[in-house]
Enzyme design. Structure first.
Site, mmCIF file in Angstrom:
data_model
loop_
_atom_site.group_PDB
_atom_site.id
_atom_site.type_symbol
_atom_site.label_atom_id
_atom_site.label_comp_id
_atom_site.label_asym_id
_atom_site.label_seq_id
_atom_site.Cartn_x
_atom_site.Cartn_y
_atom_site.Cartn_z
ATOM 1 N N ASP A 340 0.628 -1.420 0.035
ATOM 2 C CA ASP A 340 0.039 0.069 0.032
ATOM 3 C C ASP A 340 0.896 1.200 0.058
ATOM 4 O O ASP A 340 1.996 1.253 0.523
ATOM 5 C CB ASP A 340 -0.804 0.085 1.214
ATOM 6 C CG ASP A 340 -1.909 1.130 1.130
ATOM 7 O OD1 ASP A 340 -2.439 1.484 0.277
ATOM 8 O OD2 ASP A 340 -2.095 1.775 2.155
ATOM 9 N N ASP A 645 -3.704 -1.201 5.115
ATOM 10 C CA ASP A 645 -4.119 -0.696 6.492
ATOM 11 C C ASP A 645 -5.637 -0.483 6.543
ATOM 12 O O ASP A 645 -6.107 -0.193 7.689
ATOM 13 C CB ASP A 645 -3.224 0.608 7.002
ATOM 14 C CG ASP A 645 -3.627 1.681 5.679
ATOM 15 O OD1 ASP A 645 -4.342 1.406 4.791
ATOM 16 O OD2 ASP A 645 -3.175 2.700 6.111
ATOM 17 N N ASP A 649 -8.410 -3.610 2.370
ATOM 18 C CA ASP A 649 -6.878 -4.367 1.989
ATOM 19 C C ASP A 649 -7.340 -5.891 2.630
ATOM 20 O O ASP A 649 -6.645 -6.782 2.445
ATOM 21 C CB ASP A 649 -6.017 -3.873 2.809
ATOM 22 C CG ASP A 649 -5.544 -2.405 2.174
ATOM 23 O OD1 ASP A 649 -5.589 -2.107 0.935
ATOM 24 O OD2 ASP A 649 -5.216 -1.643 3.025
#
Length: 904
Positions: A340, A645, A649
């Site tokens: 990410d 996070d 996800d």
């Protein structure tokens, strides 16, 4: 209002964002000014269920415990333990074996995660109350009582309680990073989004459950609740996503099955031989029990778990908490990291990095919300007074900087006020000196914000000055003047417009979010704060452009370079726009082109397999696309690490071989779904963890090599004793076999597993997930080493039995075999380097473990208590020398092998 037809479900109307306000309320059969009636709400609650997530059916603990006994090794040991107690009537041996299976089961149970943990975390995220219009009145209800068609009010600080279509918005902004990955709050409005297939982050007329309102107020009609929401959809994906077994688990399962098969055949051969000789059932079964314990790596689960547990402690010290023990080893095999962007590769703190005024460019140092930094200009340019260009940044923003260095408010505004501080303005005192007399709030319809302040102009006249910030194209369209470096107003002509737009495009191509500032003066006596302030936003004087970015973490670039050197490809997966993501990726050194999630989704499976190696950035991705990326990489043979996070996800984190969640900014859902949590949210920690994982695997391989060699020696010793009828085919009694397993073999296993790893582990290519722990050459060597150990042991036993009887023969055989194991561990510690090196004794952990093994070997024959338990007898000095000399033969074989390899 009709109540007979229920509102459509999201599956029936998948494009709520493409409907107008009127269209959405018509489909949901609700009048916004009245809301639902209590009766209709009760009917819909019955039809659609509460606004909460379905819980996955948890596996009972007793069932999970019994499942540990499906392992072939456990089944064999369980059968041996039961039969030892009855009918063989050796309760001590039987109880020890059953306790061993219990230990293995408990250790295995502790390694497993809870199946519904991620979904339970989602349920915790539900807010308690929501402001809802029912029966024409605004009331407060429990969020789980919301139903499709309810009209809900929200304001800054609220968590959105359900998915909905916006009906009214006043400067409404919602932080959706946990759901979409978008790094900045999204402005919300009432205008429909025409594209039916618009990405989640582009649906500006929709709000989604468990996102946070950061600014303004709004009203929306609920379109989906519970499992029908976007977050509920992710909850369903989590329940369907199966956790992948680690490469080590798969390899150990395969190895165990092979060992059980080989041991089973050898056991049958031994039993047949002994029965053919006319031995009784009790004698034959005693041999069988001892052989079963010898032929199965009984200490393998315990030792592997111990080594992995130490690995988790080392990782925790390095800011990486591993929740599942086997994931510790998986790290070392990682060949692809999908990271990410926001908060992992970047700081998740918007920062102004460039300031442009007509004819001048300034770079800004420093990052995040710290005011430490400088505004730098090009040498040779005469300095100018920057205060007029800084004032809009301080006054036309609501963000506040605390004494602790934290920012409260909109992240983009935070970047602007930090820039004002770096420009020399005292934020608090400036705002106190020039209080607002009026304000035009930001709105997505006109994309600007203006504040009005009483002050004196450059000529000393009293004015009401409007400071404006907003989108560059919007401010340019409303401006007739510009302030040049000499602080003189000049006309905005075609040439300036071209330069202005070119500068805006230049900043945008760098992945920067661009904000423009402007101002306009009004005569105090003519200014009416209650008038239509938007109508006054004409003939503005343009001031500056500010380029803002979420800057890369300082250590991330070096960590990515280290990963590349180790053969690990790093990809950026983000909810941000492709241009922004690609610019950050280039700064970080991430290789490969950037594509959008829509482009990725359009690739066929064959195209995706062919092109994935050349893709470095995937922007604007959905949860399904992240899961698909993991599946593609795993199909191509990669061991995949996925970071994240947000709620969006979680499915990919669970599907990946090693899911990595952020401990600081991560949602509880992502933490529960992941196998590892970073306590510092730093990408560099992942690379450190991979290095530790590689070192751990390197030590595990050393242990397994030692274990397999010792196991081969044990099996061949028993088989040879049966074939040659040495000590009635029973070289070691069951308790003696367990003693060797859990002293010498365990001590040396810990010495190898806890000791120093080989150098250069991060200079190797990642091992393939299907790469066997042991190769054919290893297997051939283990057979040779086992044959040497068995020959030495049986030779000593045969001599001792002939000279002194069976009890001394088994004692000397046990001692010889234990010494062989100890010596073999030294040979295994480094596969090709000679034992006769000073480096052999540099590893303090291994040396201490070896000393413990030596003590255990001595006590076996010299301590009265152990003599009674193990049925051993004392040895003379001469007998000790025979055992030591025979035990050292495996070292001679090892050194000959290493010498031959070095001459190739």
């Amino acid at each position: 209002m009709a109540t007979t037809a229920p509102p459509p479900t999201p599956a029936e109307v998948p494009t709520w964002h493409a409907l107008s306000r009127e269209g959405a309320t018509h489909e949901l059969d609700v009048v916004p000014e009245q809301g639902l009636t209590s009766a209709e709400a009760a009917e819909r609650l019955r039809r659609y269920g509460p606004n909460r997530f379905a819980e996955a059916k948890a596996e009972p603990r007793w069932h999970a415990f019994l499942r540990q006994y499906r392992d072939p090794m456990q089944i064999v040991l369980l059968a041996a333990g039961v039969i030892s107690i009855y009918p063989v009537k050796q309760p001590g041996t039987g109880i020890m074996i059953l306790l061993l299976t219990l230990l293995n089961a408990v250790l295995g149970l502790n390694q497993e995660g809870k199946a519904a943990a991620a979904v339970a975390a989602l349920a915790k995220m539900m807010i308690v109350k929501a402001r809802v219009r029912r029966d024409g009145k605004l009331t407060q209800l429990a969020a789980e009582e919301l139903v499709p068609g309810d009209v809900v009010n929200v304001e800054a600080g609220d968590v959105v309680p359900a998915d909905g279509r916006v009906l009214a918005a006043a400067t409404l902004e919602v932080a959706e990073s946990a759901l979409t990955g978008e790094s900045v709050p999204v402005g919300k409005g009432v205008e429909s989004v025409a594209a039916p297939d618009a990405a989640l982050g582009d649906r500006t007329d929709m709000v989604y459950m468990n996102t946070n309102v950061t600014r303004g107020t709004g009203e929306f009609v609920v379109t989906a609740t519970g499992m029908g929401t976007e977050v509920g959809h992710i909850s369903g994906m989590l329940q369907q996503t199966q956790e992948a077994k680690s490469p080590l688990t798969l390899q150990l399962e395969k190895l165990t099955k092979q060992l059980v098969t080989i041991a089973g055949l050898a056991l049958v051969a031994s039993v047949v031989l002994n029965m053919w000789r006319g031995q009784s059932f009790t004698e034959v079964f005693t041999v069988a029990v001892a052989f079963s314990i010898a032929a199965i790596p009984t200490g393998l689960p315990a030792v592997v778990t111990t080594i992995l547990s130490r690995g988790t402690r080392l990782l925790a010290d390095a800011n990486a908490i591993v929740k599942r023990l086997r994931s510790t080893e998986t790290l070392g095999a990682t060949s692809a990291i999908c990271s990410d962007k926001t908060g992992t590769l970047t700081l998740n703190q918007m920062t102004a990095v460039e300031l442009t005024i007509p004819g001048r460019r300034y770079t800004v140092s420093g990052s995040g919300y710290s005011t430490e930094g400088r505004i730098k200009h090009v040498a040779g340019e005469p300095p100018i007074d920057l205060e007029p260009f800084m004032l809009p940044l301080a006054l036309a923003c609501d963000a506040v900087l605390t004494d602790a260095g934290e920012m409260i408010g909109d992240p983009t505004e935070g970047a602007l006020v930090v820039l004002a501080e770096k420009g020399g303005l005292d934020l608090d005192q400036t705002r106190e000196r020039y209080p607002r007399v009026a304000e035009l709030p930001f709105d997505t319809a006109y994309k600007l914000m203006a504040t009005f302040h009483r002050m004196t102009d450059e000529s000393g006249q009293d004015v009401v000055r409007a400071f404006v910030k907003g989108a560059p194209d919007q401010l340019l369209a409303r401006s007739a003047w510009r302030l040049d470096p000499a602080l003189l107003a000049a006309r905005v002509d075609d040439g300036f417009r071209t330069r202005y737009l070119d500068e805006n495009e230049r900043l945008g191509k760098q992945g920067l979010r661009v904000m423009a500032t402007a101002r306009k003066d009004f005569a105090p006596e003519a200014f009416d704060p209650g008038s239509d302030l938007l109508a006054l936003m004409t003939d503005l004087t343009l001031l500056a452009l500010v380029g803002i970015v979420d800057p890369p973490r300082p250590a991330a670039k070096a960590a990515i370079a280290t990963a590349h050197a180790a053969g690990i490809q790093v990809r950026m997966i983000t909810g941000d726009h492709a241009v922004t993501a690609e610019a950050i990726a280039q700064q970080l050194g991430i290789r490969g082109r950037a594509i959008t999630g829509a482009q990725f989704a359009a690739l066929s499976e064959e195209q995706a397999d062919a092109e994935i190696d050349g893709i470095g950035v995937i922007a604007r991705v959905t949860p399904e696309q992240k899961v698909r990326l993991v599946d593609i990489l795993k199909r191509k043979g990669h061991v995949v690490g996925m970071t994240g996070d947000g709620v969006n996800d979680a499915p990919a984190l669970k599907r990946a071989d090693i899911g990595i969640a952020m401990g600081i900014t991560g949602t509880e859902v992502s933490k529960e779904a992941a196998a590892m949590i970073l306590t510092d949210d730093n990408f560099a920690t992942i690379v450190k963890a991979i290095e530790l994982g590689r070192r751990l695997y390197d030590n595990l391989v050393k242990y397994i090599r030692f274990q397999m060699g010792a196991l081969a020696g044990m099996v061949l010793t028993f088989l040879g004793a049966s074939l040659l009828n040495i000590v009635s085919g029973i070289p070691f009694l069951p308790m003696q076999t367990l003693w060797v397993n859990f002293t010498t073999q365990v001590f040396q296993a810990i010495g190898l597993g806890y000791g120093d790893a080989s150098e250069g582990v991060m200079e190797r290519r990642p091992r393939k997930p299907d790469q066997p722990i042991l190769h054919r050459a290893d297997t051939r060597w283990f057979v040779v080493a086992g044959l040497v150990m068995a020959t030495a042991t049986l030779g000593v036993a045969a001599w001792a039995e002939h000279e002194h009887g069976a009890d001394l023969a088994r004692t000397m055989a046990l001692t010889t075999f234990a010494v062989s194991n100890l010596v073999f561990s030294f040979a295994t510690r480094d596969e090709w380097r000679t034992v006769f090196s000073l480096d052999t004794f540099n590893d303090r952990t291994f040396v201490i473990a070896s000393l413990l093994s030596a003590v255990a070997i001595i006590l076996t024959t010299e301590l009265g208590f152990l003599q009674r338990v193990l049925d051993t007898v004392p040895l003379t000095g001469h007998q000790w020398l025979i055992c030591l000399g025979a035990g050292l033969t495996v070292l001679v074989a090892s050194e000959i092998r290493k010498l031959a390899h070095g001459r190739r």
